[in-house]
Design a protein around this motif. Structure first.
Motif, PDB file in Angstrom:
ATOM      1  N   TYR A  26       0.975  -1.181   0.052  1.00 33.19           N
ATOM      2  CA  TYR A  26      -0.009   0.027  -0.132  1.00 33.19           C
ATOM      3  C   TYR A  26       0.960   1.239  -0.009  1.00 33.19           C
ATOM      4  CZ  TYR A  26      -3.393  -3.785   1.060  1.00 33.19           C
ATOM      5  OH  TYR A  26      -3.987  -5.011   1.075  1.00 33.19           O
ATOM      6  N   SER A  27       1.991   1.079   0.625  1.00 31.19           N
ATOM      7  CA  SER A  27       2.739   2.464   0.765  1.00 31.19           C
ATOM      8  C   SER A  27       3.822   2.416  -0.273  1.00 31.19           C
ATOM      9  CB  SER A  27       3.229   2.505   2.238  1.00 31.19           C
ATOM     10  OG  SER A  27       4.174   1.436   2.444  1.00 31.19           O
ATOM     11  N   ASP A  28       4.470   1.208  -0.676  1.00 30.11           N
ATOM     12  CA  ASP A  28       5.557   1.050  -1.144  1.00 30.11           C
ATOM     13  C   ASP A  28       6.658   1.627  -0.796  1.00 30.11           C
ATOM     14  OD1 ASP A  28       7.003  -0.016  -3.457  1.00 30.11           O
ATOM     15  OD2 ASP A  28       6.722   1.982  -4.695  1.00 30.11           O
ATOM     16  N   PHE A  29       6.646   1.474   0.531  1.00 32.53           N
ATOM     17  CA  PHE A  29       7.693   2.128   1.385  1.00 32.53           C
ATOM     18  C   PHE A  29       8.327   1.062   2.373  1.00 32.53           C
ATOM     19  CE2 PHE A  29       9.850   4.807   4.526  1.00 32.53           C
ATOM     20  CZ  PHE A  29      10.390   6.067   3.729  1.00 32.53           C
ATOM     21  N   ILE A  76      20.696  -2.030  20.602  1.00 34.98           N
ATOM     22  CA  ILE A  76      20.738  -1.229  19.572  1.00 34.98           C
ATOM     23  C   ILE A  76      19.429  -1.646  18.581  1.00 34.98           C
ATOM     24  CG2 ILE A  76      22.236  -0.607  17.297  1.00 34.98           C
ATOM     25  CD1 ILE A  76      24.664  -1.589  18.854  1.00 34.98           C
ATOM     26  N   LEU A  77      19.105  -0.656  18.080  1.00 30.81           N
ATOM     27  CA  LEU A  77      17.921  -0.787  17.052  1.00 30.81           C
ATOM     28  C   LEU A  77      18.026   0.021  15.913  1.00 30.81           C
ATOM     29  CD1 LEU A  77      14.863  -1.242  16.369  1.00 30.81           C
ATOM     30  CD2 LEU A  77      14.341   0.855  17.417  1.00 30.81           C
ATOM     31  N   ALA A  78      18.244  -0.644  14.832  1.00 29.08           N
ATOM     32  CA  ALA A  78      18.357  -0.210  13.503  1.00 29.08           C
ATOM     33  C   ALA A  78      17.307  -0.309  12.556  1.00 29.08           C
ATOM     34  CB  ALA A  78      19.491  -0.936  12.650  1.00 29.08           C
ATOM     35  N   LEU A  79      17.086   0.708  11.740  1.00 28.97           N
ATOM     36  CA  LEU A  79      15.947   0.721  10.879  1.00 28.97           C
ATOM     37  C   LEU A  79      16.685   1.163   9.436  1.00 28.97           C
ATOM     38  CD1 LEU A  79      12.979   1.330   9.829  1.00 28.97           C
ATOM     39  CD2 LEU A  79      13.309   3.806  10.788  1.00 28.97           C
ATOM     40  N   CYS A  80      15.922   0.291   8.400  1.00 25.83           N
ATOM     41  CA  CYS A  80      16.634   0.826   6.874  1.00 25.83           C
ATOM     42  C   CYS A  80      15.012   0.990   6.241  1.00 25.83           C
ATOM     43  CB  CYS A  80      17.058  -0.404   6.540  1.00 25.83           C
ATOM     44  SG  CYS A  80      17.837  -0.192   4.587  1.00 25.83           S
ATOM     45  N   SER A  81      15.374   2.050   5.436  1.00 22.00           N
ATOM     46  CA  SER A  81      14.023   2.404   4.535  1.00 22.00           C
ATOM     47  C   SER A  81      14.679   3.675   3.693  1.00 22.00           C
ATOM     48  CB  SER A  81      12.943   3.060   5.286  1.00 22.00           C
ATOM     49  OG  SER A  81      13.206   4.255   5.729  1.00 22.00           O
ATOM     50  N   LYS A  82      14.071   3.874   2.816  1.00 21.02           N
ATOM     51  CA  LYS A  82      14.494   4.934   1.535  1.00 21.02           C
ATOM     52  C   LYS A  82      14.383   6.298   2.521  1.00 21.02           C
ATOM     53  CE  LYS A  82      11.116   4.110  -1.125  1.00 21.02           C
ATOM     54  NZ  LYS A  82       9.935   3.784  -2.307  1.00 21.02           N
ATOM     55  N   ARG A  83      14.972   7.232   1.996  1.00 23.09           N
ATOM     56  CA  ARG A  83      14.954   8.502   2.835  1.00 23.09           C
ATOM     57  C   ARG A  83      13.602   9.292   2.817  1.00 23.09           C
ATOM     58  NH1 ARG A  83      20.289  11.412   3.328  1.00 23.09           N
ATOM     59  NH2 ARG A  83      21.768   9.414   2.996  1.00 23.09           N
ATOM     60  N   THR A  84      13.599  10.055   3.897  1.00 23.22           N
ATOM     61  CA  THR A  84      12.345  11.152   3.888  1.00 23.22           C
ATOM     62  C   THR A  84      12.930  12.473   3.660  1.00 23.22           C
ATOM     63  OG1 THR A  84      11.451   9.236   5.610  1.00 23.22           O
ATOM     64  CG2 THR A  84      10.291  11.588   5.265  1.00 23.22           C
ATOM     65  N   ASN A  85      12.195  13.086   2.891  1.00 25.16           N
ATOM     66  CA  ASN A  85      12.584  14.371   2.652  1.00 25.16           C
ATOM     67  C   ASN A  85      14.171  14.519   2.680  1.00 25.16           C
ATOM     68  OD1 ASN A  85      10.088  15.340   2.483  1.00 25.16           O
ATOM     69  ND2 ASN A  85       9.789  15.886   4.840  1.00 25.16           N
ATOM     70  N   ASP A  86      14.807  13.397   1.932  1.00 26.59           N
ATOM     71  CA  ASP A  86      16.181  13.503   1.554  1.00 26.59           C
ATOM     72  C   ASP A  86      17.168  13.256   3.043  1.00 26.59           C
ATOM     73  OD1 ASP A  86      18.104  13.367  -0.427  1.00 26.59           O
ATOM     74  OD2 ASP A  86      18.949  15.321  -0.213  1.00 26.59           O
ATOM     75  N   GLU A  87      16.455  13.004   3.879  1.00 26.71           N
ATOM     76  CA  GLU A  87      16.972  12.567   5.066  1.00 26.71           C
ATOM     77  C   GLU A  87      16.996  11.304   5.515  1.00 26.71           C
ATOM     78  OE1 GLU A  87      18.578  15.089   7.355  1.00 26.71           O
ATOM     79  OE2 GLU A  87      17.909  16.727   5.992  1.00 26.71           O
ATOM     80  N   LEU A  88      17.904  10.604   6.470  1.00 25.33           N
ATOM     81  CA  LEU A  88      18.017   9.271   6.730  1.00 25.33           C
ATOM     82  C   LEU A  88      16.586   9.034   7.596  1.00 25.33           C
ATOM     83  CD1 LEU A  88      21.319   8.320   7.709  1.00 25.33           C
ATOM     84  CD2 LEU A  88      20.147   7.326   5.842  1.00 25.33           C
ATOM     85  N   THR A  89      15.805   8.201   7.287  1.00 26.82           N
ATOM     86  CA  THR A  89      14.599   8.038   8.277  1.00 26.82           C
ATOM     87  C   THR A  89      14.871   7.191   9.568  1.00 26.82           C
ATOM     88  OG1 THR A  89      13.307   7.507   6.054  1.00 26.82           O
ATOM     89  CG2 THR A  89      12.138   6.801   7.923  1.00 26.82           C
ATOM     90  N   PHE A  90      14.406   7.882  10.542  1.00 31.15           N
ATOM     91  CA  PHE A  90      14.583   7.572  12.100  1.00 31.15           C
ATOM     92  C   PHE A  90      13.116   6.909  12.202  1.00 31.15           C
ATOM     93  CE2 PHE A  90      18.664   9.523  12.315  1.00 31.15           C
ATOM     94  CZ  PHE A  90      19.407   8.882  13.003  1.00 31.15           C
TER      95      PHE A  90
END
Ligand code: ZN
Length: 141
Positions: A26-29, A76-90
């Protein structure tokens, strides 16, 4: 690189791998996450969406909740996704609140993208004035 840098890098790579398992029609994110526990175990998580959109669960919470079911403490918690507004997504606010509850203020939070760019912070730095549990000893072990 320090030992901590090595751990952060390894958890980020695990989150990148978990991203491939995300169910995000649905989000393709697609988002993947991973938790490193105090006893050295890496636990993956992936975004899981649903046609009833409110039922979606973030990758980070999947990994954090799994740590609880294994009676392990995340460090440690890591998250991987595309960027949000050209910033790494936390992680989103909901995931940070859960991370605070389960991992505490010093939990390291890593953001990475599919290209391998990486940054990290702590829950304390990302969620400065959130409600905290009464006693750390009451947290899931
Ligand atoms: Zn989230």
């Amino acid at each position: 690189m320090t030992e901590l840098d090595d751990k952060i890098d390894a958890v980020a790579k695990a989150a990148q791998a978990a991203r491939g398992k995300a169910y995000a029609p649905y989000s393709d994110f697609p988002m993947g996450a991973a938790v490193l526990t105090a006893d050295g175990v890496t636990i993956p998580g992936a975004l899981v969406e649903n046609v009833s959109l409110g039922l979606a669960m973030c990758a980070e919470r999947v990994a954090l909740f799994t740590a609880v079911t294994q009676v392990r403490h995340p460090v440690i918690l890591a998250l991987c996704s595309k960027r949000t507004n050209d910033e790494l997504t936390f992680p989103c606010g909901a995931c940070l609140q859960v991370a605070l509850e389960i991992g505490g203020t010093e939990l390291i939070v890593v953001a990475t993208d599919p290209d391998g760019a990486i940054d990290h912070s702590t829950v304390a730095e990302l969620l400065t004035r959130a409600p905290k549990r009464h006693s750390p000893s009451a947290a899931p072990k």
